[in-house]
Design an enzyme around this catalytic site. Structure first.
Site, PDB file in Angstrom:
ATOM      1  N   GLU A 160      13.839  -4.659  -1.388  1.00 59.84           N
ATOM      2  CA  GLU A 160      13.872  -3.386  -0.802  1.00 59.84           C
ATOM      3  C   GLU A 160      15.147  -3.692   0.327  1.00 59.84           C
ATOM      4  O   GLU A 160      15.905  -2.877   0.429  1.00 59.84           O
ATOM      5  CB  GLU A 160      12.696  -3.087   0.037  1.00 59.84           C
ATOM      6  N   TRP A 181      16.215  13.011  -0.418  1.00 58.10           N
ATOM      7  CA  TRP A 181      14.810  12.511  -1.156  1.00 58.10           C
ATOM      8  C   TRP A 181      14.513  13.947  -2.231  1.00 58.10           C
ATOM      9  O   TRP A 181      14.680  13.805  -3.273  1.00 58.10           O
ATOM     10  CB  TRP A 181      13.929  12.236  -0.094  1.00 58.10           C
ATOM     11  N   HIS A 234      11.947  -3.379  -5.284  1.00 58.87           N
ATOM     12  CA  HIS A 234      12.239  -1.790  -4.792  1.00 58.87           C
ATOM     13  C   HIS A 234      13.491  -1.766  -5.642  1.00 58.87           C
ATOM     14  O   HIS A 234      14.642  -2.535  -5.522  1.00 58.87           O
ATOM     15  CB  HIS A 234      12.605  -1.652  -3.387  1.00 58.87           C
ATOM     16  N   ASP A 292       0.883  -1.400  -0.007  1.00 59.94           N
ATOM     17  CA  ASP A 292      -0.040  -0.005  -0.095  1.00 59.94           C
ATOM     18  C   ASP A 292       0.873   1.160   0.051  1.00 59.94           C
ATOM     19  O   ASP A 292       0.768   2.134   0.840  1.00 59.94           O
ATOM     20  CB  ASP A 292      -0.973   0.040   1.426  1.00 59.94           C
ATOM     21  N   GLU A 293       1.691   1.564  -1.034  1.00 57.44           N
ATOM     22  CA  GLU A 293       2.414   2.481  -1.410  1.00 57.44           C
ATOM     23  C   GLU A 293       2.389   2.967  -2.719  1.00 57.44           C
ATOM     24  O   GLU A 293       1.532   3.583  -3.142  1.00 57.44           O
ATOM     25  CB  GLU A 293       3.920   2.141  -0.932  1.00 57.44           C
TER      26      GLU A 293
HETATM   27  C1  BGC Z   1       9.100   3.624   0.789  1.00 55.05           C
HETATM   28  C2  BGC Z   1      10.731   3.741   0.292  1.00 55.05           C
HETATM   29  C3  BGC Z   1      10.801   5.543   0.564  1.00 55.05           C
HETATM   30  C4  BGC Z   1      10.655   5.493   2.333  1.00 55.05           C
HETATM   31  C5  BGC Z   1      11.149   6.780   2.884  1.00 55.05           C
HETATM   32  C6  BGC Z   1       9.139   3.659   2.390  1.00 55.05           C
HETATM   33  O1  BGC Z   1       7.916   3.496   2.669  1.00 55.05           O
HETATM   34  O2  BGC Z   1       8.861   2.172   0.339  1.00 55.05           O
HETATM   35  O3  BGC Z   1      11.156   3.379  -0.747  1.00 55.05           O
HETATM   36  O4  BGC Z   1      11.949   5.885  -0.050  1.00 55.05           O
HETATM   37  O5  BGC Z   1       9.389   5.140   2.511  1.00 55.05           O
HETATM   38  O6  BGC Z   1      12.162   6.371   3.757  1.00 55.05           O
END
Ligand code: BGC
Length: 749
Positions: A629, A404, A650, A340-341
């Site tokens: 990930e 980021w 990821h 759920d992202e």
């Molecule tokens: C995501 C990452 C993202 C991060 C931020 C996570 O929940 O899946 O890839 O960059 O949050 O730290």
């Protein structure tokens, strides 16, 4: 450039009152006279739409109108539809669903209802034209897609006959500007067939062999009312059972109700991240595997890269990198396609972008995403961590994070480096500059970025012994200040390319370096600065980490005289750790380069070939078909990292390919050049790649390549230089300046 699209007579319409699930069909009949010379349809939606003429889809594109910053712009698609029309009576229909705009995305829903606008322009030989636009004259029918959300998946009932529910309502609430389509179209791509597994639990699971983003298509004969329900998963657990707890709240179900006769089952408004599906419901004891196909779906970018070696594991790693990109370049660069992202996390994108440019032509793809990033930049210059922005922090307190938000400078610069196009750089220069200026205002020191909350070296390994700890031990303030220095440097380079006076930033940069060295460094190494702990997590921090040294080396924060010793210290840390890395997202993208550029290539290669955890080949040895990930998403004993954060798709660690291409195949833009017109080729042969290594990239001038082959007592190098391109080749025997053509060199082993 004005990209706005105005509709002549069409109005925004909605079925909100009659179709609460968000899926609906709008339709209207219209008349086509004789002498039609052109017919153009234009449409967009808050939600997703498909446009049908006389019952036929007018495009093979999926997920229109795409995912943009919906507060700022909606992209309008235009279709040449003359071929779909006939003289006499015709039908225009729009099938709509929730998609990104009206489903929950990262704990937030942009809108509670779907709206659509479309217009069909008919032009006749005699110069007359008719415009048919959406308005209250459109009828609303119930949709056979009973439900569809991004994370929940879709329910498609083929027995459902659309019922006339009433007339469309106008929707005056949509005020977002409509603009020309930008970026790539999203299309169906590779297809995979299935293998049946009956798991120890006795469940029937189909294995398509490749983790991806897309959907399972089923073509089969059925009887009305039969049901098929599929659950999606990326991996099997250690007992070989179906597993998808790592999807968190994304149910990811595909539910079909079959009709009599031939059925074509596929979702319309949902996609899934998966390799396996479990047949939760299936009408027969026997599974006809030929009915099932897994279809990859992603932005239709041009494939430009190619890479192979004589080492099957490295080849698989490369394929996993490419599949990480395919699975996560579905209109925007996402973190992952399954849980759920599925949102545009900027840190993941910036660390991977160079690799992305080496696999596919991603110019249009990033142009689109960067437009949204710029539109959403705050007045004070702040850039969001997720683009298109999702309001995940109610108080807005930690929206901007080092590594980021820095994507706002890094991504335009990398696209410039890859394609040499100054227009994009010039368009985004104001965004880049405003971001750097924003960071100058953070904390009490202009030249450093201290005291804010960050993700830091996300998923770094130093604290891996703390169950579920997401943070490495590198100090966030150090990372933030190092990135600040790095992006200021990129801003200066960009300004120079555009002919600007950058003295103010050159002065800032000199002060940044001095302040960084004073605060975070001693004798060429980094030190602890305990005043802040950035994001206050209950994790230990350390003065020296692999990531801290990698950033210092890569970003040029140590003096030239310190480089060799700093790199030697980094190499020793790695060796003392059994030749293992401890880096997270930010450190990993820089680690191998930091070693290779500073006399420690052997350690860089040893890390690349490392097979025990943590390493790139660890996941390959555990059957990965995409990048994980976590280095230990699946542990040695087959157990998993906690479900709270454990994606098997990821791409961040896939950034290793930019090192392989740049430092092993050895192809880079010569310093101060862009767009691969002046190449710097310095290959690093290593017998662990097997008998050969070949890397190529299609540029605007043609295909370039760098390859080497181990022969009995010598190494044969082959290079291809495209037209309008020159290359400086560095081999043990000397330096060669070459132009367009194919070249072979021999060196003794
Ligand atoms: C995501 C990452 C993202 C991060 C931020 C996570 O929940 O899946 O890839 O960059 O949050 O730290």
């Amino acid at each position: 450039m004005d990209t706005s699209v105005k509709f002549e007579s069409a109005k925004w319409i909605t079925a909100r009152a009659l179709c609460p699930s968000g899926t609906a069909i709008f339709a209207r009949r219209f008349f086509v006279g004789s002498g039609l010379v052109r017919a153009t349809a234009r449409a967009t939606a808050v939600g997703l739409y498909y446009l049908y003429l006389n019952g036929k889809e007018t495009t093979d594109a999926l997920f229109t109108p795409g995912f943009t910053a919906y507060d700022h712009r909606l992209m309008v698609q235009e279709y040449d539809v003359k071929a779909w029309l006939a003289e006499g009576e015709n039908t225009l229909a729009l099938s709509v669903g929730n998609g990104w705009a009206a489903s929950e995305v990262q704990f937030h829903i942009y809108t509670d209802h779907v709206s659509v606008i479309a217009e069909l322009t008919l032009e006749y030989a005699d110069g007359t034209r008719t415009v048919i636009g959406t308005d209250e004259s459109f009828s609303i029918y119930s949709s056979p897609v009973l439900e569809s959300t991004l994370y929940g998946g879709e329910i498609y009932d083929l027995t459902h006959t659309p019922a006339l529910l009433g007339n469309a309502s106008l929707d005056p609430t949509v005020t977002t500007p409509t603009v020309r389509h930008q970026g790539e179209w999203i299309r169906r791509q590779e297809r995979f067939s299935a293998r049946l597994i009956v798991t120890p639990k006795g469940e029937r699971v189909l294995d398509f062999g490749q983790n991806l983003a897309g959907y399972v298509e089923i073509r089969m004969q059925g009887k009305a009312g039969q049901r098929i329900v599929l659950s999606h998963g990326e991996v099997l657990d250690r007992d070989g059972n179906f597993y998808n707890e790592n999807y968190r709240d994304a149910k990811s179900l595909a539910t079909y109700i079959l009709k009599d006769g031939e059925n074509l089952l596929r979702p319309f408004f949902a996609f899934y991240g998966y390799r396996y599906v479990r047949l939760d419901e299936y009408p027969y004891d026997e599974v006809d595997l030929s009915a099932f196909t897994s279809v990859a779906v992603y932005s239709d970018m041009e494939r430009t890269g190619d890479f192979h070696t004589g080492n099957a594991k490295i080849n698989r790693l490369y394929q996993n990198v490419v599949w990480g990109q395919r699975s996560n370049f579905l209109d925007i660069p996402t973190d992952c396609p399954q849980r759920d992202e599925r949102v545009g996390w900027t840190g993941d994108a910036q660390i991977f972008i160079r690799t992305a440019t080496l696999n596919y032509n991603v110019k249009r793809f990033f142009e689109k995403w960067l437009t949204d990033m710029a539109l959403e930049q705050e007045k004070d210059g702040a850039i969001h961590r997720i683009v298109p922005f999702i309001h995940i922090d109610k108080d807005g307190s930690d929206r901007y994070a080092a590594g980021w938000s820095d994507a706002g400078v890094i991504c335009p610069w990398e696209i410039y480096l890859a394609y040499g196009d100054k227009a994009l750089l010039s368009e985004h220069f104001p965004m880049m500059k405003a971001w750097v200026d924003y960071v100058r205002t953070r904390g009490e020191e202009e030249a450093l970025w201290l005291g804010d909350a960050h993700w830091g070296d996300w998923l770094g390994m130093e604290n891996a012994h703390i169950e579920g700890c997401l943070y490495g031990a590198t100090q966030n303030d150090l990372i933030a200040s190092a990135y600040f220095y790095y992006v200021t440097g990129l801003l200066i380079k960009a300004g120079r390319v555009l002919g600007m006076d950058m003295r103010e930033y050159e002065d800032l940069r000199a002060r940044q370096k001095a302040a960084f060295r004073k605060t975070f460094m001693k004798d060429g190494l980094t030190v602890l600065y305990p005043k802040y702990d950035g994001l206050a997590t209950n994790r230990p921090v350390m003065g020296v980490t692999q990531t801290s040294l990698a950033l210092v080396l890569r970003f040029g924060l140590c003096e030239e005289s310190e480089r060799a010793a700093t790199a030697a210290h980094l190499a020793k840390m790695i060796r003392d750790n059994g030749t293992h890395l401890t880096t997270g997202f930010l450190g990993t993208g820089n680690l191998l380069w930091a070693l290779a550029e500073n006399g420690q290539m052997q350690t860089a290669l040893d890390l690349l070939f490392q097979e025990s955890y943590p390493s790139w080949l660890f996941s390959v040895n555990h059957g990965a078909t995409t990048m994980w990930e976590h280095w230990d998403g699946m542990k040695e004993d087959g157990t998993f990292w906690p479900v709270s954060m454990n994606s098997f798709n990821h791409y961040a660690y896939g950034s290793v390919y930019d090192f392989i291409f740049g430092a092993i195949a050895g192809v880079q833009n010569a310093e101060g050049t862009a767009g691969y017109t002046h190449l710097w080729i310095r290959p690093t042969p290593d017998p662990r790649f097997g008998d050969h290594l070949y890397a190529s990239l299609k540029t605007e001038n043609g295909r370039l390549s760098s390859a080497y082959y181990f022969e009995q007592d010598r190494v044969r190098y082959e290079f291809t230089v495209p037209k309008n391109t020159v290359a400086t080749v560095l081999l043990p025997s000397g330096k060669y300046e070459i132009g367009e053509g194919s070249y072979t060199y021999f060196e003794t082993k």
